[in-house]
Design a protein around this motif. Structure first.
Motif, PDB file in Angstrom:
ATOM      1  N   LEU A  29     -15.160   4.467  -7.250  1.00  0.00           N
ATOM      2  CA  LEU A  29     -14.385   4.109  -6.064  1.00  0.00           C
ATOM      3  C   LEU A  29     -14.003   5.386  -5.316  1.00  0.00           C
ATOM      4  CD1 LEU A  29     -11.951   1.394  -7.522  1.00  0.00           C
ATOM      5  CD2 LEU A  29     -13.948   1.007  -6.073  1.00  0.00           C
ATOM      6  N   SER A  45       0.988   2.550  -3.425  1.00  0.00           N
ATOM      7  CA  SER A  45      -0.193   3.357  -3.773  1.00  0.00           C
ATOM      8  C   SER A  45      -0.037   4.783  -3.260  1.00  0.00           C
ATOM      9  CB  SER A  45      -1.458   2.723  -3.181  1.00  0.00           C
ATOM     10  OG  SER A  45      -1.641   1.408  -3.625  1.00  0.00           O
ATOM     11  N   SER A  46       0.442   4.914  -2.030  1.00  0.00           N
ATOM     12  CA  SER A  46       0.640   6.248  -1.449  1.00  0.00           C
ATOM     13  C   SER A  46       1.685   7.034  -2.228  1.00  0.00           C
ATOM     14  CB  SER A  46       1.063   6.124   0.018  1.00  0.00           C
ATOM     15  OG  SER A  46       0.049   5.516   0.791  1.00  0.00           O
ATOM     16  N   LYS A  88      -6.378   1.137  -5.708  1.00  0.00           N
ATOM     17  CA  LYS A  88      -6.543   1.468  -4.289  1.00  0.00           C
ATOM     18  C   LYS A  88      -6.723   2.970  -4.086  1.00  0.00           C
ATOM     19  CE  LYS A  88      -5.744  -2.747  -2.700  1.00  0.00           C
ATOM     20  NZ  LYS A  88      -6.787  -3.541  -1.995  1.00  0.00           N
ATOM     21  N   GLY A 146      -8.503   4.993  -6.018  1.00  0.00           N
ATOM     22  CA  GLY A 146      -9.876   5.382  -6.293  1.00  0.00           C
ATOM     23  C   GLY A 146      -9.958   6.466  -7.344  1.00  0.00           C
ATOM     24  N   THR A 181     -12.085   7.809  -2.920  1.00  0.00           N
ATOM     25  CA  THR A 181     -10.687   7.888  -2.487  1.00  0.00           C
ATOM     26  C   THR A 181     -10.616   8.069  -0.976  1.00  0.00           C
ATOM     27  OG1 THR A 181      -9.952   8.802  -4.603  1.00  0.00           O
ATOM     28  CG2 THR A 181      -8.526   9.182  -2.704  1.00  0.00           C
ATOM     29  N   SER A 182      -9.802   7.258  -0.326  1.00  0.00           N
ATOM     30  CA  SER A 182      -9.658   7.321   1.128  1.00  0.00           C
ATOM     31  C   SER A 182      -9.048   8.660   1.554  1.00  0.00           C
ATOM     32  CB  SER A 182      -8.773   6.175   1.616  1.00  0.00           C
ATOM     33  OG  SER A 182      -8.411   6.343   2.969  1.00  0.00           O
ATOM     34  N   HIS A 234      -3.361  -3.064  -9.891  1.00  0.00           N
ATOM     35  CA  HIS A 234      -4.326  -3.246  -8.797  1.00  0.00           C
ATOM     36  C   HIS A 234      -4.032  -2.292  -7.639  1.00  0.00           C
ATOM     37  CE1 HIS A 234      -0.924  -5.736  -7.561  1.00  0.00           C
ATOM     38  NE2 HIS A 234      -1.381  -5.675  -6.336  1.00  0.00           N
ATOM     39  N   LEU A 235      -2.761  -1.879  -7.501  1.00  0.00           N
ATOM     40  CA  LEU A 235      -2.422  -0.913  -6.455  1.00  0.00           C
ATOM     41  C   LEU A 235      -2.852   0.501  -6.840  1.00  0.00           C
ATOM     42  CD1 LEU A 235       1.120  -2.198  -5.408  1.00  0.00           C
ATOM     43  CD2 LEU A 235      -1.079  -2.574  -4.249  1.00  0.00           C
ATOM     44  N   CYS A 236      -2.939   0.779  -8.127  1.00  0.00           N
ATOM     45  CA  CYS A 236      -3.482   2.067  -8.586  1.00  0.00           C
ATOM     46  C   CYS A 236      -4.963   2.172  -8.229  1.00  0.00           C
ATOM     47  CB  CYS A 236      -3.303   2.219 -10.094  1.00  0.00           C
ATOM     48  SG  CYS A 236      -1.596   2.204 -10.656  1.00  0.00           S
ATOM     49  N   LEU A 238       0.816  -1.214   0.000  1.00  0.00           N
ATOM     50  CA  LEU A 238       0.000   0.000   0.000  1.00  0.00           C
ATOM     51  C   LEU A 238       0.852   1.268   0.000  1.00  0.00           C
ATOM     52  CD1 LEU A 238      -2.986  -0.878   2.366  1.00  0.00           C
ATOM     53  CD2 LEU A 238      -2.940  -0.787  -0.132  1.00  0.00           C
TER      54      LEU A 238
END
Length: 490
Positions: A261, A167-168, A215, A217, A263-264, A211-213, A164
């Motif tokens: 999706l 992703s960050s 994450k 959203g 975004t967190s 798939h990490l992209c 993750l």
């Protein structure tokens, strides 16, 4: 003993954390030279020893390897305390650290990654937050380059231990690239090198770990639109829209899936330094409405200028999606979020930044789904339009006009999805009591007649059955004209 860790003016008070590190080092300095004691330290002794070793690594480069070996020998908690101290150093002291100390800080971070230390993810997040968009100073470009190299060189570690974090980092470097690609590179070889490294990292994540992209959203697309004219990303855009199978991710078949999706909020925190976050939360939690001007002026002088005003985009996303005040705050006389956002819009002198700020304000409107999205994300945009009438009606005009442009042009092939998102947003805003009605706009004599007419037509569709039901749109076999070009948000 003066601090060897930070720059401190004579009129400044001592920093308590700096003092604690320094005092531990002074107390234990004889024990930091070989041969090291063989006794097992008590809990207080262990804490002091970690403080002292950290100070030694940062301030004694010539003995750094000795201190690191000492740390390896005494560690009993998976380096948890040590990485906690490192993270605190970054969060509280980074802007004041001496240049050589910053170099040592990145060195020991690499060591912590190598030994899979507990808390490495928090340390890397802290470092990523210290990279400033729109800041082309030597120190900031150096940090950006060090971090992107770190992620590239430790790629296998991140895939196995902290996926993750990729992703960050992807979110951060895409955002930084938007600024770095706007500057002429002919006279800045450091920026040229940095830009190529950032592109290399982002393209690698897209191609090897898509798939990490996902994450990230929907804000992944918002960031990508600023890079639509960068040659290396043009094929990415084509594949997102036309050839989704090229990403070799079974869960992805159309860009509409990304739109839906959310975004967190943790991603939005990545673009604000802890200091900036603290001041914003204070403004939005303790300052009374009407008394905010001097706080805003101070904040603007410290954090905003013409060169880096693109940071306003990140601040607006943070306010909308990461700072959700309690009902007690909302019902009090504390300055509301919409008022701060209205002020931030007036701070932008560049047309493309103004467009991106308005997009940041309305982005969640476009794809709103009640079962996934939070009404607090869309509340500031609505209240800013309502409360700008009649004194600042031009603000209402600009925002309404931009919202209608987004609905018609952001993604022509998925116009129905966007229309449903906006209608659902309006429906939820009314049902949740954010606004009692939309009469403040539809019955406003000073509102532009054509905008009022469009709003009435839009609201007339709001009560259609199934407005807030989830809709998945199939893949579209056509590549449309880039929306950012038409909306002036490049």
């Amino acid at each position: 003993m003066a601090s060897r860790l930070i720059h401190k003016a004579t009129y400044e008070a001592d920093n308590p954390f700096d003092v604690s590190l320094r005092e531990s080092f002074q107390l234990l300095e004889p024990q930091l030279r070989p041969p090291f004691p063989l006794s097992i330290p008590t809990k207080p002794e262990y804490s002091n020893l970690n403080h002292a070793i950290l100070y030694g690594i940062l301030c004694e480069p010539h003995l750094a390897q000795v201190h690191i070996k000492h740390l390896h020998g005494i560690v009993t908690d998976g380096y948890c305390l040590f990485t906690t101290l490192l993270t605190k150093t970054v969060n509280e002291l980074y802007s004041k650290l001496i240049k050589n100390v910053k170099v040592q800080l990145l060195l020991v971070t690499s060591v912590m990654i190598h030994v899979s230390a507990i808390g490495t993810d928090g340390l890397l997040v802290a470092l990523l937050r210290q990279t400033h968009g729109g800041d082309f100073s030597e120190s900031n470009l150096w940090l950006c380059l060090e971090l992107v190299n770190l992620f590239l060189n430790k790629w296998d570690f991140f895939l196995e231990e902290e996926p993750l974090m990729l992703s960050s980092a992807m979110y951060v470097f895409l955002r930084l690239l938007a600024d770095h690609c706007r500057v002429s590179l002919s006279s800045n070889s450091n920026l040229q090198t940095l830009k190529q490294k950032e592109i290399e990292f982002c393209i690698r994540v897209f191609r090897e770990q898509f798939h990490l992209c996902l994450k990230i959203g929907r804000d992944l697309i918002r960031l990508l639109q600023d890079l639509v004219h960068v040659p290396e990303f043009q094929q990415i855009w084509k594949d997102l829209l036309l050839f989704p199978s090229n990403f070799k991710t079974l869960s992805y078949s159309d860009i509409s899936q990304l739109y839906q999706l959310r975004t967190s909020s943790r991603f939005f925190l990545l673009r604000l330094t802890p200091e900036m976050e603290t001041h914003l939360r204070f403004l939005l939690t303790h300052v009374k409405f009407g008394n905010q001007t001097r706080y805003q002026i101070w904040f603007g002088r410290k954090f905003l200028n013409v060169e880096n005003e693109s940071i306003v985009v990140d601040i607006v996303r943070f306010i909308c999606c990461a700072h959700h005040p309690s009902n007690k705050i909302i019902l009090s006389n504390v300055v509301p979020r919409w008022a701060v956002i209205g002020w931030l819009l007036t701070c932008c002198s560049k047309v493309h930044v103004q467009g991106n700020v308005k997009l940041a304000l309305f982005y969640d409107w476009l794809f709103f789904r009640e079962e996934v999205d939070n009404v607090m994300n869309i509340e500031p945009g609505m209240l800013l339009m309502i409360n700008s009438v009649p004194k600042y009606v031009e603000m209402t005009h600009n925002l309404l006009e931009f919202l209608f442009l987004l609905m018609d042009n952001y993604d022509v092939e998925r116009k129905d999805l966007i229309g449903r998102g906006v209608l659902c947003a309006l429906d939820v805003l009314e049902r949740k009591g954010v606004v009692n009605s939309f009469d403040g706009l539809t019955c406003c004599d000073v509102l532009n007649p054509s905008l009022k007419e469009n709003l009435v037509k839009l609201l007339s569709r709001k009560n259609e059955s199934g407005v807030c039901k989830r809709v998945i749109f199939p893949a579209t076999p056509e590549l449309t004209q880039s929306a950012p070009d038409r909306l002036g948000i490049m």
